[in-house]
Scaffold this motif. Structure first.
Motif, mmCIF file in Angstrom:
data_model
loop_
_atom_site.group_PDB
_atom_site.id
_atom_site.type_symbol
_atom_site.label_atom_id
_atom_site.label_comp_id
_atom_site.label_asym_id
_atom_site.label_seq_id
_atom_site.Cartn_x
_atom_site.Cartn_y
_atom_site.Cartn_z
ATOM 1 N N MET A 191 47.582 0.589 45.922
ATOM 2 C CA MET A 191 47.330 -0.848 45.939
ATOM 3 C C MET A 191 45.849 -1.135 46.173
ATOM 4 S SD MET A 191 49.005 -3.752 48.436
ATOM 5 C CE MET A 191 50.675 -3.371 47.903
ATOM 6 N N PHE A 192 45.250 -0.411 47.106
ATOM 7 C CA PHE A 192 43.849 -0.655 47.425
ATOM 8 C C PHE A 192 42.924 -0.046 46.376
ATOM 9 C CE2 PHE A 192 45.914 -1.881 51.169
ATOM 10 C CZ PHE A 192 45.061 -2.698 51.894
ATOM 11 N N ALA A 193 43.406 0.979 45.688
ATOM 12 C CA ALA A 193 42.599 1.571 44.618
ATOM 13 C C ALA A 193 42.406 0.596 43.464
ATOM 14 C CB ALA A 193 43.258 2.852 44.106
ATOM 15 N N THR A 194 43.402 -0.261 43.220
ATOM 16 C CA THR A 194 43.287 -1.216 42.116
ATOM 17 C C THR A 194 42.215 -2.262 42.370
ATOM 18 O OG1 THR A 194 44.993 -2.677 43.040
ATOM 19 C CG2 THR A 194 45.727 -0.941 41.521
ATOM 20 N N LEU A 245 38.615 5.462 46.271
ATOM 21 C CA LEU A 245 39.034 5.908 44.945
ATOM 22 C C LEU A 245 38.786 4.831 43.896
ATOM 23 C CD1 LEU A 245 40.474 8.036 43.188
ATOM 24 C CD2 LEU A 245 42.651 6.975 43.828
ATOM 25 N N GLY A 246 39.123 3.582 44.235
ATOM 26 C CA GLY A 246 38.913 2.490 43.297
ATOM 27 C C GLY A 246 37.449 2.219 43.023
ATOM 28 N N ALA A 271 44.648 5.823 54.604
ATOM 29 C CA ALA A 271 45.124 5.515 53.252
ATOM 30 C C ALA A 271 44.352 4.340 52.662
ATOM 31 C CB ALA A 271 46.627 5.210 53.287
ATOM 32 N N MET A 272 44.054 3.338 53.480
ATOM 33 C CA MET A 272 43.266 2.204 53.009
ATOM 34 C C MET A 272 41.878 2.657 52.567
ATOM 35 S SD MET A 272 44.379 -0.514 55.977
ATOM 36 C CE MET A 272 43.076 -1.675 55.591
ATOM 37 N N ALA A 273 41.242 3.513 53.371
ATOM 38 C CA ALA A 273 39.903 4.005 53.049
ATOM 39 C C ALA A 273 39.922 4.848 51.772
ATOM 40 C CB ALA A 273 39.355 4.828 54.220
ATOM 41 N N GLU A 304 36.794 -1.558 43.744
ATOM 42 C CA GLU A 304 35.499 -1.995 43.250
ATOM 43 C C GLU A 304 35.200 -3.425 43.685
ATOM 44 O OE1 GLU A 304 33.037 -1.245 39.118
ATOM 45 O OE2 GLU A 304 35.159 -1.812 39.011
ATOM 46 N N SER A 305 36.196 -4.296 43.572
ATOM 47 C CA SER A 305 35.996 -5.704 43.952
ATOM 48 C C SER A 305 35.771 -5.849 45.448
ATOM 49 C CB SER A 305 37.215 -6.526 43.535
ATOM 50 O OG SER A 305 37.415 -6.481 42.141
ATOM 51 N N ILE A 306 36.507 -5.069 46.247
ATOM 52 C CA ILE A 306 36.384 -5.151 47.700
ATOM 53 C C ILE A 306 35.003 -4.704 48.149
ATOM 54 C CG2 ILE A 306 37.211 -4.162 49.871
ATOM 55 C CD1 ILE A 306 40.016 -4.085 48.547
#
Length: 399
Positions: A272-275, A56-57, A49-51, A278-280
């Motif tokens: 949460m991680f999709a938001t 997706l983000g 889910a994290m990946a 891009e920054s990550i």
């Protein structure tokens, strides 16, 4: 979680149930073959889910807008917390609140040890005092915002997975939430603005005169992330046990809603991680740098708090609730306040968003550590159950 551990039954039955050999493969002792598919591969699902969320983000950063506009993270968190709160036997909460030894211990852990530890880690890694680690004021303040925001949401899930006491974790979260409303702004000011110049670290707060953090902001976050699912869980149990029966509620209804927690957890992780995908991806070195003090914080807080809980004679389920309550943080509040004060594109806000990126895998690993302690440590004959003890089977020594 789910059908891997009993929730009801008398003390003798629980003690007999856990008097099994070390390598026992029965269902109640956690034979992986007895776990349902979702539980058995939980670690895989969460990392997946994290990946998916980060990917997706990164590929479609425009999804951030709909996720925020539709409040998908908030919805996921509320759904995730509902089943544990619907399971709680609220008639046992008075026993929790009468236990001043546990409540006092939780206050010390959450409002003395936790904030001080996070401040110390922020100083070590981001103040510029340590050779090789340049000053990063935005990361320093981000850790302060995280460290002062105590547990509220995901702690219920980690506690549930580790078979901790639902009643105790619910009581402790509510107890600490009351303090959070009154003290969050004061703590952020003290550790973020007052203390650094006093210790000769003026560069960390240069140009910042005040943090506009109001009790109402904190109260609104607590109402959303604790009040809504708490009310839902309480009303569900109240109506269900009276319209049907407690046996029907525990044996039929609770297993039906149980999977919602993990499904909602996976959904929340994705959105949460999709938001921040891009920054990550754009700043992996910064993510890793922030991850180090956060990982140290989670592990140290859990182990110290777990040890303190066992030291006062608490049973496993109560000790686990104490440990996860102290080790978890209210990232939703920290993110909301950081964005309101510094803006969504600030390094402070970025630091607070990295928080759940690190919390999810580390706390999931600590769930397994807690279950290992459950099997390996001597709990003095206390029943290994995830409910609050009755007066006759209190999980604490009186001496």
């Amino acid at each position: 979680m789910g059908n891997s551990s009993p929730v009801q039954g008398d003390a003798d039955a629980h003690e007999q149930e856990h008097e099994h050999p070390t390598n026992c493969d029965c269902e109640s002792c956690g034979d992986p073959r007895s776990m349902d598919f979702l539980d058995r591969y939980l670690t895989v699902w969460i990392f997946g889910a994290m990946a998916v969320g980060v990917g997706l983000g990164f590929v479609a950063p425009s999804v951030t807008g709909p996720i925020r506009d539709l409040h998908l993270v908030e919805i996921g968190l509320i759904l995730m917390m509902y089943p544990p709160l619907a399971k709680a036997d609220y008639s046992r909460l008075p026993t929790v609140f009468r236990n001043w030894r546990v409540l006092g211990l939780s206050l010390v852990q959450n409002w003395l040890i936790g904030p001080t530890l996070m401040f110390g880690l922020a100083v070590v890694f981001f103040s510029g005092l340590v050779p090789g680690l340049p000053a990063r004021p935005e990361f320093f303040l981000g850790l302060v915002f995280i460290g002062m925001a105590r547990c509220i949401a995901m702690v219920l899930v980690w506690n549930e997975l580790a078979e901790g006491s639902t009643e105790y974790v619910t009581g402790l979260v509510a107890f600490n939430s009351l303090f959070q409303i009154l003290t969050y702004g004061v703590y952020v000011w003290f550790f973020g603005l007052f203390l650094p110049p006093l210790l000769g670290m003026e560069q960390l707060v240069a140009g910042i005169e005040a943090f506009d953090v109001t009790p109402m902001q904190v109260f609104q976050a607590i109402v959303i992330f604790l009040g809504v699912p708490f009310a839902g869980g309480f009303l569900t149990r109240y109506v269900g046990t009276r319209v049907k029966s407690e046996a029907w509620y525990d044996d039929r209804f609770v297993p039906t809603i149980d999977p919602i927690t993990l499904v909602a957890l996976l959904f929340t992780v994705v959105v949460m991680f999709a938001t921040q995908g891009e920054s990550i991806v754009a700043s992996p070195a910064s993510v890793l740098l922030i991850a180090v003090p956060l990982t140290i914080y989670f592990v140290v807080m859990f182990l110290v708090s777990f040890g303190m809980g066992k030291g006062i004679g608490a049973d496993y389920s109560t000790t686990t609730a104490i440990g996860f309550t102290a080790a978890s943080n209210n990232f939703e509040l920290a993110i909301a306040v950081a964005v309101a004060v510094f803006g969504v594109g600030s390094g402070v806000a970025f630091t607070t968003v990295v928080g759940p990126l690190i919390e999810v895998p580390v706390l999931l690993a600590l769930v397994n550590v807690a279950l290992y302690f459950q099997r390996r440590l001597d709990w003095g004959g206390h029943p290994a159950t995830n409910r609050a003890p009755s007066a006759s089977e209190a999980g604490l020594r009186e001496d």
